[in-house]
Design an enzyme around this catalytic site. Structure first.
Site, PDB file in Angstrom:
ATOM      1  N   GLY A 112       0.085 -14.411  -0.760  1.00  0.00           N
ATOM      2  CA  GLY A 112      -0.261 -15.264  -1.765  1.00  0.00           C
ATOM      3  C   GLY A 112      -0.168 -14.581  -3.278  1.00  0.00           C
ATOM      4  CB  ALA A 155      -0.942   0.112   1.016  1.00  0.00           C
ATOM      5  CG  HIS A 206      -6.190  -9.073   6.602  1.00  0.00           C
ATOM      6  ND1 HIS A 206      -5.438  -8.578   5.482  1.00  0.00           N
ATOM      7  CD2 HIS A 206      -6.836  -7.750   6.878  1.00  0.00           C
ATOM      8  CE1 HIS A 206      -5.522  -7.410   5.368  1.00  0.00           C
ATOM      9  NE2 HIS A 206      -6.657  -6.808   5.928  1.00  0.00           N
ATOM     10  CB  THR A 216       2.702  -6.638  -0.229  1.00  0.00           C
ATOM     11  OG1 THR A 216       1.782  -5.786   0.311  1.00  0.00           O
ATOM     12  CG2 THR A 216       2.514  -7.001  -1.532  1.00  0.00           C
ATOM     13  CD  GLU A 254       9.438  -1.387   5.537  1.00  0.00           C
ATOM     14  OE1 GLU A 254       9.711  -1.957   6.475  1.00  0.00           O
ATOM     15  OE2 GLU A 254       8.236  -0.705   5.238  1.00  0.00           O
ATOM     16  NE  ARG A 269      -8.422 -16.200   2.762  1.00  0.00           N
ATOM     17  CZ  ARG A 269      -7.397 -15.464   2.301  1.00  0.00           C
ATOM     18  NH1 ARG A 269      -7.010 -14.720   3.069  1.00  0.00           N
ATOM     19  NH2 ARG A 269      -6.695 -15.870   1.168  1.00  0.00           N
ATOM     20  CG  ASP A 275       4.523   0.201  13.817  1.00  0.00           C
ATOM     21  OD1 ASP A 275       4.021  -0.342  13.492  1.00  0.00           O
ATOM     22  OD2 ASP A 275       5.932  -0.040  13.905  1.00  0.00           O
ATOM     23  CD  GLU A 301      -3.121  -6.580   7.929  1.00  0.00           C
ATOM     24  OE1 GLU A 301      -3.248  -7.744   8.739  1.00  0.00           O
ATOM     25  OE2 GLU A 301      -2.105  -6.761   7.152  1.00  0.00           O
TER      26      GLU A 301
END
Length: 653
Positions: free
Chosen positions: A192, A159, A592, A188, A179, A481, A419, A621
């Site tokens: 999958g 994202a 998630h 990411t 980062e 899920r 965070d 997320e």
């Protein structure tokens, strides 16, 4: 890739292990000149390191063999990547500093440690007293650094990188990505890599079964929870009637049907306006990332928990295709800079509550005060690896019987600490649906990660069954899920096996490569999969009664013929009849966290009064309200692309 684009701060003085000629070491035990090898187990396999020495100096260190994850332990692509990946930076730092006592790369500590252990073994072979090669690395005095940019992006996962690129495309003249790990990618990178969107061209090649049609009928018969929900059902009903009247036999799909499935699949508790942003922009997001260079396979399928055959898969392993696409785009964009190994500490605001930038620190102790003229993009990910936060927010009845703080996670530990949520709270952000937590049943038994399974598992729900340790099916394999995870947790030892045969889209087991780049035979050797020519042989390997296992498979094959299944499965393609058979043990793991900061349909972060916090947007997320009580498989990547792109557009205005 241009060296000024990616400012990796752990060991940036030398990026090639053989590029530095060290000073002569004094007072150390003499070594026998030559090249020596040492090995140590890494995350995915054995790491071998070759060390070349003179009598009194380490002249060269090189990782000669490794199987580490691209973008985390190893370079992202064959062309390399100038972030801190241990197989590059640890050898370089050992040579440059003439010590084994170099810093690990944040987010890749296991690989870092393994390389140092292997180098230590090689030095021992050379006759060194390794205790003499443990000097601390001298570091410069920490500095206070000020930066001024248009946009600062906190978080370099999918994202965040999408937002940075989008911000640049939409007018931001300078974008800085912060980062905390040694390289970008976030969760990411290890996902999958499945992406949902209606695709008439590919779906025209899929024949719609009578069993699949019942899924639509059930959704249309459901009692709506609101007028907006009812209107959505009415739209799908009209499309469905038109489809049936046309006499078509290919797979029905539409944006409205995708929206309804996403909303219903999340228990009708998500914010429908946000769901619509996700689903109505999924096709445009798909086209956008392909325009950046992303490549997908030319088939459509149904990913794990996706609930419909609209799943696109990357041509590259795991999430490396998405991240390498972003990395290549950023490398060509002079307006975007990335600081890795740097952790955001706070979001700054002025006296009027307007967000003005952020503060951060790096692993060398340098501190940063960053002014952002246009604002801040929050894209720091979820909190699935933060046991305390999981315990605090696990308040629904769904997981009440499970202590989720003790459940493993498929996510990277450093990337999923929540965070960003903490920083957002400090500037008055409201939270949305923090109690909505998802488990995924694809975790391996050794470390819980979403890795090391046969190639059909991600996108082959129609070609396998799930069996427990007693050799029996226990759940519909094409279901939600959460339902699959809840059922799996009730099985012996809380685990189960994927069972697939040589039928369908078969790939020879001696040639097959897993989604993360491993041969099936290697996975068999390491205990990640079991391979057998017959069901009797498989039963013996798994410790299952052979007659029970054969009866389970026979009953499933009868369901394939009839289209009726005791567990309610609707997606079939082949009978399971021929060996070799492959069984893959799996466990449910935290995957998630659907809750996070509250946003509006333009990605603005909102406060408790529903007002926009000026200068602050969020994507990925870290946000809440999009997925509801259960996220459809394949929607997380859509989320990162659609809302990342949207956040970049919004913050650039």
């Amino acid at each position: 890739m241009k060296s000024n684009k990616w400012l990796a701060l752990v060991m940036s003085a030398c990026m090639l292990a053989a590029c530095f000629v060290p000073a002569v070491a004094e007072g150390k035990t003499a070594m026998v000149p030559g090249t020596y090898e040492g090995s140590c187990q890494g995350v995915n396999g054995l790491i071998t390191v070759a060390v070349t020495v003179s009598e009194d100096a380490i002249e060269k260190v090189e990782v000669t063999s490794q199987m580490e994850t691209p973008g985390i332990g190893a370079p992202l692509t064959e062309e390399g990547y100038e972030g801190d990946v241990p197989v590059v930076t640890i050898p370089a730092a050992i040579v440059e500093n003439q010590t084994l006592n170099v810093d690990a790369v944040t987010g890749a500590t296991v690989t870092s440690a393994a390389i140092k252990v292997a180098a230590k073994a090689a030095l021992t072979e050379a006759g060194a007293n390794v205790d003499e090669w443990q000097d601390a690395v001298a570091k410069a005095e920490p500095a206070s650094i000020e930066k001024n940019v248009d946009v600062v992006v906190l978080g370099g996962g999918g994202a965040g990188l999408a937002a940075a690129i989008s911000a640049s495309q939409n007018g931001a003249e300078s974008v800085l990505v912060i980062e905390k790990c040694g390289a970008v990618g976030g969760d990411t990178l290890v996902c999958g890599a499945i992406y949902n969107n209606p695709d008439p061209e590919l779906q025209s090649k899929v024949t719609m079964s009578e069993a699949t049609k019942t899924t639509i009928e059930a959704a249309l018969a459901k009692e709506p929870v609101s007028d907006a929900h009812k209107a959505l059902q009415d739209t799908v009903a009209a499309e469905w009637e038109a489809y049936k009247a046309s006499g078509r036999t290919d797979l029905f799909d539409s944006v409205a049907w995708y929206t309804l499935q996403t909303y219903d699949g999340g228990d009708d508790v998500a914010e429908l306006d946000l769901v619509k942003v996700l689903t109505e922009n999924a096709i445009a997001g798909y086209d956008w990332i392909r325009s950046l260079g992303m490549e997908f396979n030319d088939t459509i399928g149904q990913g794990a928990g996706s609930l419909w055959q609209r799943t696109h898969t990357s041509t590259m392993q795991m999430g490396t295709g998405f991240i390498s696409t972003y990395v290549n785009q950023i490398a060509a964009d002079e307006k975007i800079t990335v600081l890795t190994s740097t952790t955001a500490d706070s979001i700054t605001v002025d006296e009027n509550g307007v967000v003005t930038g952020a503060t951060a620190h790096d692993v060398n102790g340098n501190t940063y005060t960053i002014a952002a003229n246009k604002g801040v993009v929050l894209a720091t990910g979820g909190f699935a690896a933060n046991g305390a936060m999981i315990s605090e927010y696990n308040t629904t009845e769904k997981w009440a019987a499970t202590d989720l703080s003790k459940v493993r996670t498929t996510n990277r530990y450093a990337c999923s600490q929540g965070d960003g949520i903490t920083m957002a709270l400090e500037v008055g952000a409201a939270l949305s649906q923090m109690e909505q937590i998802q488990l995924l049943y694809l975790g391996n038994l050794k470390d819980g990660s979403l890795t090391k399974y046969p190639p059909r598992v991600v996108n082959g729900t129609d070609q396998e069954i799930f069996i427990n340790k007693e050799g029996q099916r226990f759940v519909r394999e094409d279901g939600r899920r959460d339902e699959i995870c809840l059922a799996a947790l009730q099985q012996t030892d809380g685990m189960f096996y994927f069972l697939e045969s040589a039928d369908g889209d078969y790939v020879d087991v001696d040639e097959a490569i897993s989604a993360d780049g491993f041969s099936l035979r290697y996975l068999e050797e390491q205990g990640y999969v079991y391979i057998a020519d017959t069901l009797d042989e498989m039963a013996g390997k798994l410790g299952i009664d052979a007659e029970t296992l054969k009866a389970t498979v026979a009953a499933f094959n009868e369901s394939v013929e009839s289209g009726e299944d005791v567990f309610g499965r609707t997606l079939y393609s082949v009978k399971l009849e021929n060996g070799p058979w492959v069984a893959t043990p799996r466990i449910p793991c935290l995957h998630h966290t659907m809750g996070g900061v509250k946003i509006d349909t333009e990605s603005h972060v909102l406060n408790a009064d529903g007002e926009i916090i000026k200068g602050l947007v969020a994507a990925g997320e870290v946000t809440g309200g999009i997925h509801g009580g259960n996220r459809l498989g394949g929607n997380a990547v859509v989320d990162t692309v659609v809302f990342g792109k949207l956040a970049g557009e919004t913050i650039s205005k």
